[in-house]
Structures are given as C-alpha cells and as structure tokens.
Motif scaffolding. Structure first.
Motif, mmCIF file in Angstrom:
data_model
loop_
_atom_site.group_PDB
_atom_site.id
_atom_site.type_symbol
_atom_site.label_atom_id
_atom_site.label_comp_id
_atom_site.label_asym_id
_atom_site.label_seq_id
_atom_site.Cartn_x
_atom_site.Cartn_y
_atom_site.Cartn_z
ATOM 1 N N MET A 25 0.854 -1.191 0.000
ATOM 2 C CA MET A 25 0.000 0.000 0.000
ATOM 3 C C MET A 25 0.882 1.231 0.000
ATOM 4 O O MET A 25 1.872 1.304 0.732
ATOM 5 C CB MET A 25 -0.921 0.033 1.220
ATOM 6 C CG MET A 25 -1.876 1.243 1.206
ATOM 7 S SD MET A 25 -3.012 1.283 2.629
ATOM 8 C CE MET A 25 -1.877 1.774 3.946
ATOM 9 N N GLU A 26 0.544 2.187 -0.844
ATOM 10 C CA GLU A 26 1.208 3.485 -0.841
ATOM 11 C C GLU A 26 0.416 4.419 0.056
ATOM 12 O O GLU A 26 -0.822 4.382 0.063
ATOM 13 C CB GLU A 26 1.276 4.046 -2.258
ATOM 14 C CG GLU A 26 2.055 3.155 -3.216
ATOM 15 C CD GLU A 26 1.849 3.565 -4.659
ATOM 16 O OE1 GLU A 26 2.606 4.438 -5.123
ATOM 17 O OE2 GLU A 26 0.946 3.031 -5.315
ATOM 18 N N ILE A 27 1.092 5.272 0.810
ATOM 19 C CA ILE A 27 0.384 6.179 1.714
ATOM 20 C C ILE A 27 1.130 7.494 1.830
ATOM 21 O O ILE A 27 2.360 7.541 1.827
ATOM 22 C CB ILE A 27 0.184 5.532 3.103
ATOM 23 C CG1 ILE A 27 -0.756 6.385 3.968
ATOM 24 C CG2 ILE A 27 1.518 5.270 3.807
ATOM 25 C CD1 ILE A 27 -1.293 5.657 5.185
ATOM 26 N N GLU A 28 0.363 8.568 1.893
ATOM 27 C CA GLU A 28 0.903 9.891 2.165
ATOM 28 C C GLU A 28 0.684 10.193 3.645
ATOM 29 O O GLU A 28 -0.452 10.171 4.120
ATOM 30 C CB GLU A 28 0.166 10.954 1.341
ATOM 31 C CG GLU A 28 0.215 10.765 -0.158
ATOM 32 C CD GLU A 28 -0.755 11.684 -0.880
ATOM 33 O OE1 GLU A 28 -0.653 11.766 -2.114
ATOM 34 O OE2 GLU A 28 -1.619 12.303 -0.218
ATOM 35 N N GLN A 65 -2.523 -4.318 6.317
ATOM 36 C CA GLN A 65 -1.831 -5.549 6.707
ATOM 37 C C GLN A 65 -2.832 -6.696 6.830
ATOM 38 O O GLN A 65 -2.546 -7.830 6.442
ATOM 39 C CB GLN A 65 -1.082 -5.333 8.021
ATOM 40 C CG GLN A 65 -0.173 -6.498 8.394
ATOM 41 C CD GLN A 65 0.649 -6.196 9.626
ATOM 42 O OE1 GLN A 65 0.198 -5.488 10.542
ATOM 43 N NE2 GLN A 65 1.879 -6.710 9.672
ATOM 44 N N GLY A 66 -4.025 -6.412 7.346
ATOM 45 C CA GLY A 66 -5.055 -7.430 7.443
ATOM 46 C C GLY A 66 -5.521 -7.930 6.088
ATOM 47 O O GLY A 66 -6.015 -9.057 5.966
ATOM 48 N N LEU A 67 -5.340 -7.094 5.054
ATOM 49 C CA LEU A 67 -5.684 -7.491 3.683
ATOM 50 C C LEU A 67 -4.519 -8.188 2.987
ATOM 51 O O LEU A 67 -4.624 -8.509 1.807
ATOM 52 C CB LEU A 67 -6.101 -6.260 2.874
ATOM 53 C CG LEU A 67 -7.483 -5.684 3.184
ATOM 54 C CD1 LEU A 67 -7.671 -4.338 2.492
ATOM 55 C CD2 LEU A 67 -8.570 -6.659 2.747
ATOM 56 N N GLY A 68 -3.415 -8.386 3.701
ATOM 57 C CA GLY A 68 -2.281 -9.111 3.144
ATOM 58 C C GLY A 68 -1.069 -8.276 2.814
ATOM 59 O O GLY A 68 -0.036 -8.816 2.399
ATOM 60 N N ALA A 69 -1.162 -6.950 2.971
ATOM 61 C CA ALA A 69 -0.035 -6.093 2.609
ATOM 62 C C ALA A 69 1.190 -6.399 3.465
ATOM 63 O O ALA A 69 1.098 -6.477 4.684
ATOM 64 C CB ALA A 69 -0.410 -4.625 2.747
ATOM 65 N N ARG A 70 2.321 -6.565 2.806
ATOM 66 C CA ARG A 70 3.585 -6.810 3.492
ATOM 67 C C ARG A 70 4.519 -5.605 3.416
ATOM 68 O O ARG A 70 5.528 -5.552 4.104
ATOM 69 C CB ARG A 70 4.297 -8.013 2.868
ATOM 70 C CG ARG A 70 3.444 -9.263 2.750
ATOM 71 C CD ARG A 70 4.287 -10.507 2.551
ATOM 72 N NE ARG A 70 5.225 -10.410 1.466
ATOM 73 C CZ ARG A 70 5.086 -11.027 0.281
ATOM 74 N NH1 ARG A 70 4.011 -11.770 0.050
ATOM 75 N NH2 ARG A 70 5.995 -10.916 -0.650
ATOM 76 N N LYS A 71 4.169 -4.665 2.549
ATOM 77 C CA LYS A 71 5.059 -3.536 2.295
ATOM 78 C C LYS A 71 4.252 -2.242 2.286
ATOM 79 O O LYS A 71 3.189 -2.169 1.682
ATOM 80 C CB LYS A 71 5.751 -3.725 0.939
ATOM 81 C CG LYS A 71 6.651 -2.579 0.512
ATOM 82 C CD LYS A 71 7.294 -2.913 -0.823
ATOM 83 C CE LYS A 71 8.190 -1.792 -1.317
ATOM 84 N NZ LYS A 71 8.802 -2.112 -2.607
ATOM 85 N N ILE A 72 4.767 -1.220 2.982
ATOM 86 C CA ILE A 72 4.157 0.102 3.006
ATOM 87 C C ILE A 72 5.124 1.083 2.348
ATOM 88 O O ILE A 72 6.300 1.162 2.724
ATOM 89 C CB ILE A 72 3.843 0.556 4.444
ATOM 90 C CG1 ILE A 72 2.879 -0.430 5.110
ATOM 91 C CG2 ILE A 72 3.282 1.973 4.445
ATOM 92 C CD1 ILE A 72 1.516 -0.553 4.445
ATOM 93 N N ILE A 73 4.617 1.813 1.362
ATOM 94 C CA ILE A 73 5.431 2.756 0.598
ATOM 95 C C ILE A 73 5.013 4.166 0.997
ATOM 96 O O ILE A 73 3.862 4.560 0.799
ATOM 97 C CB ILE A 73 5.237 2.546 -0.917
ATOM 98 C CG1 ILE A 73 5.607 1.102 -1.290
ATOM 99 C CG2 ILE A 73 6.066 3.539 -1.710
ATOM 100 C CD1 ILE A 73 4.990 0.631 -2.578
ATOM 101 N N ILE A 74 5.934 4.909 1.581
ATOM 102 C CA ILE A 74 5.627 6.232 2.114
ATOM 103 C C ILE A 74 5.950 7.294 1.061
ATOM 104 O O ILE A 74 7.095 7.446 0.638
ATOM 105 C CB ILE A 74 6.424 6.505 3.400
ATOM 106 C CG1 ILE A 74 6.182 5.396 4.429
ATOM 107 C CG2 ILE A 74 6.048 7.864 3.977
ATOM 108 C CD1 ILE A 74 7.126 5.447 5.612
ATOM 109 N N LEU A 75 4.917 8.019 0.659
ATOM 110 C CA LEU A 75 5.055 9.083 -0.324
ATOM 111 C C LEU A 75 4.840 10.428 0.362
ATOM 112 O O LEU A 75 4.780 10.531 1.566
ATOM 113 C CB LEU A 75 4.040 8.889 -1.448
ATOM 114 C CG LEU A 75 4.027 7.515 -2.145
ATOM 115 C CD1 LEU A 75 2.920 7.468 -3.188
ATOM 116 C CD2 LEU A 75 5.379 7.218 -2.784
ATOM 117 N N GLY A 76 4.694 11.460 -0.433
ATOM 118 C CA GLY A 76 4.448 12.777 0.141
ATOM 119 C C GLY A 76 3.679 13.647 -0.817
ATOM 120 O O GLY A 76 3.069 13.114 -1.746
ATOM 121 N N GLY A 77 3.814 14.929 -0.573
ATOM 122 C CA GLY A 77 4.674 15.669 0.327
ATOM 123 C C GLY A 77 6.080 15.087 0.503
ATOM 124 O O GLY A 77 6.507 14.197 -0.200
#
Length: 347
Positions: A25-28, A65-77
């Motif tokens: 999942m990508e997240i800002e 994570q409950g949906l299976g995500a193993r990796k978090i990609i931090i974007l911005g800003g």
C-alpha cells in the motif's frame, strides 16, 4: 512513481489477485513539502487542514496488513519533514512490515539515517540530474542538489547501500536530463544504488510544464540504450517496455494509494477517489470498487492498441498517463512508443 515486481513474484501476484488481497500500500503521511518540483503529481505543497492523524494512519496501515499487505510505501509531500516520521517508522517496524520511503533528501540527517538503517527502510532519493543547475530547476528549489548530495553522504555513513540496506534513486525522464541519463545509470549501478527511472506522468505540475516533455521515439531509444548498458556492462537482462526502465508496473493488481486526507485511489496517476477510510473500512473500498476490479481484469477491459500489443500479457502501460491524457483509465497509454500518439506532438 515506484517499481513493482522487484519483491513480488508472478505467482505471489497471481495468488493475491485471486484472493482479493493486497501485497503493498502506498500512503501519504502529509502533503506538506519544501520543494516545488516541476513534475510533481501534487500542485500544492502545503498540508491540508483535514489530514489524517497519526492514529488514523496507523489504523489504515493495520487494515492494509489485514488485507495481506507486506510492504508500506511512504510518499508525500516530503516524508522527512513530517513531525512524527520516526515514531511511524518504529510502528511499521514493530508490525514486521517492509518500508519503502521516497524523499527529496532535504530532511535526511545523520540521525534519521541511523533510524532508517535500524528499521531496514528501503530509501529512494529523488534525483534527476548530477548537474546542480538542472537538479535545482527541476526541484524548483535552490540548493536542492546540495541537499541530495548531503543525504547520500549521511545514508552512506549509516551503511547504505550495503548489508541489505536498499538504496535507490528515483529519476523522471525529461527534456532537461535525457542526454545524461545513460551516464547516471552507469554511475548508480557502480555505486550499488538501484536506478528507478520512469517516464513522466503528464499530470498536475508536469501538465503545466510542457518544456519537460520527451517524445516517444526518444524514450524508446533511451530504454533500449539502457537495456544494452545493463546487458553488456552489468549482466542484467530485461525487455525494454514503458513506463519503468528495467521493470514492470503491475501495481494495480496488488496495491492502492491512501492520500493524506484518507481518500483511497488506485495510484497517484489514476486520481479517481474510490472512498475515504474515515467513512468506510479499507477492505470495503478495495473489494467494492469497480475501478479496481477493471484494473485487475485489465486483459479483458483495456482498450485500443494496448489490448492487442504483444506485451499485453504482462504490461498495461501507464494507467496514470492514460487517465490524465484521455480521461479513461482503461485507454491505451498515449506515452508508449508502441502507440501512434505522441505527447510531444500534441497526441
């Protein structure tokens, strides 16, 4: 803006699609930024009043994570100026999640570099040129090049890119840097830094700055030249195809984006709000979205030349470019050299 299939195998992706799971999942964390990049997918650079709180960010990460995500990609800003970055990195580490962070380098201090190394964060520094004047112009900020050099020095002292500490440089291909990119590619490879080179997505700031645009024939020539460099000098063999040099973007099969205000979107280029995590659980948004279903089923839903292309089994071009230029996220990618449309000529 990142390379997929570097960590996930075709089998893992296929299984995730069949089960309706995420792999990333990508997240800002915030949209606040201290640079004004000419190509940025965000037109503003200030934090909005209604951005997600730290607790809300942590909650949606746990949902992913409950949906299976193993990796978090931090974007911005710019993540390194987010006040709670270190606590968030520690939180992600405690969950056993892989972390990838994209940064302009301005806030990468020696202290932060040590934290990044401790949490095994995959760091991606945005650098478009080794010429200070060009880098500063593209970043819209005087001194940007100096910040990047200092960030790379700090990261190097913290152990990057050795000992399993992954370091990459993210570079957009544009008119101002295209001639130096083969040399930059070689330099990065020799430093052990992974090159993340990609075709510019024509949206927001990039849409207003047509002076950045490179035509399809030039893009094709660059991709094939870089493929030859990798094959002949570094023993790496890959098939040139847009929008990512040396890799495939299949993010829509296994990922999504959560913006700083809680909107869920397919990616930074396909700016279609699917729902807000403040109003509905992430699982409901992802599983109930016709847009995501169409993107996962791209072989049957994609249109035009992209549908009949001989690479269609493992490529759908850039869905962001298609959406930004045509208004249809399932249209053929106008920036691909395999298609007749050429954005440099108004196609």
């Amino acid at each position: 803006m990142q390379l997929y299939n570097l960590e996930f195998s075709d089998d893992e992706i296929r299984e995730a699609v069949a089960a309706g799971r995420l792999l990333s999942m990508e997240i800002e964390f915030s949209r606040a930024c201290n640079f004004r990049c000419a190509y940025c997918y965000l037109e503003g650079r200030t934090a909005a009043a209604d951005e997600l709180s730290q607790d809300e960010i942590q909650d949606v990460i746990l949902q992913a994570q409950g949906l299976g995500a193993r990796k978090i990609i931090i974007l911005g800003g710019e993540p390194t100026i987010y006040p709670q970055l270190v606590p968030m990195l520690r939180f992600l580490g405690r969950q056993g999640l892989e972390i990838e962070l994209f940064t302009n380098g301005s806030g990468v201090t020696g202290e932060l570099s040590e934290v990044l190394a401790e949490e095994r964060v995959r760091v991606v520094v945005k650098m478009n040129s080794r010429q200070a004047a060009i880098q500063d112009r593209l970043a819209g900020t005087r001194g940007a090049f100096a910040h990047i050099r200092q960030a790379l020095d700090h990261l190097g002292r913290a152990g990057y890119p050795t000992g399993g500490r992954f370091l990459a440089v993210s570079t957009v291909i544009c008119r101002q840097n295209i001639d130096e990119l083969p040399g930059l590619w070689q330099w990065l490879r020799r430093q052990g830094i992974e090159p993340y080179f990609e075709i510019l997505t024509p949206q927001a700031n990039a849409r207003h700055n047509s002076w950045l645009t490179v035509g399809g024939d030039e893009l094709k020539a660059l991709f094939f030249r870089l493929a030859a460099i990798d094959r002949e000098e570094f023993g790496r063999v890959w098939e040139p195809q847009p929008p990512l040099v040396g890799n495939r973007c299949m993010r829509h099969l296994v990922s999504c984006l959560v913006t700083a205000q809680g909107q869920v979107m397919p990616c930074v280029g396909v700016t279609i709000p699917l729902g807000n995590v403040r109003q509905r659980p992430l699982a409901d948004i992802v599983h109930g979205s016709e847009v995501i279903a169409n993107l996962k089923n791209y072989r049957q839903t994609i249109k035009g030349p992209c549908r009949t292309c001989d690479k269609s089994s493992d490529c759908y071009g850039c869905r962001g470019a298609a959406y930004q230029l045509t208004g249809d996220y399932l249209a053929s990618d106008p920036t691909c050299w395999c298609n007749s449309l050429d954005p440099a000529n108004g196609g």
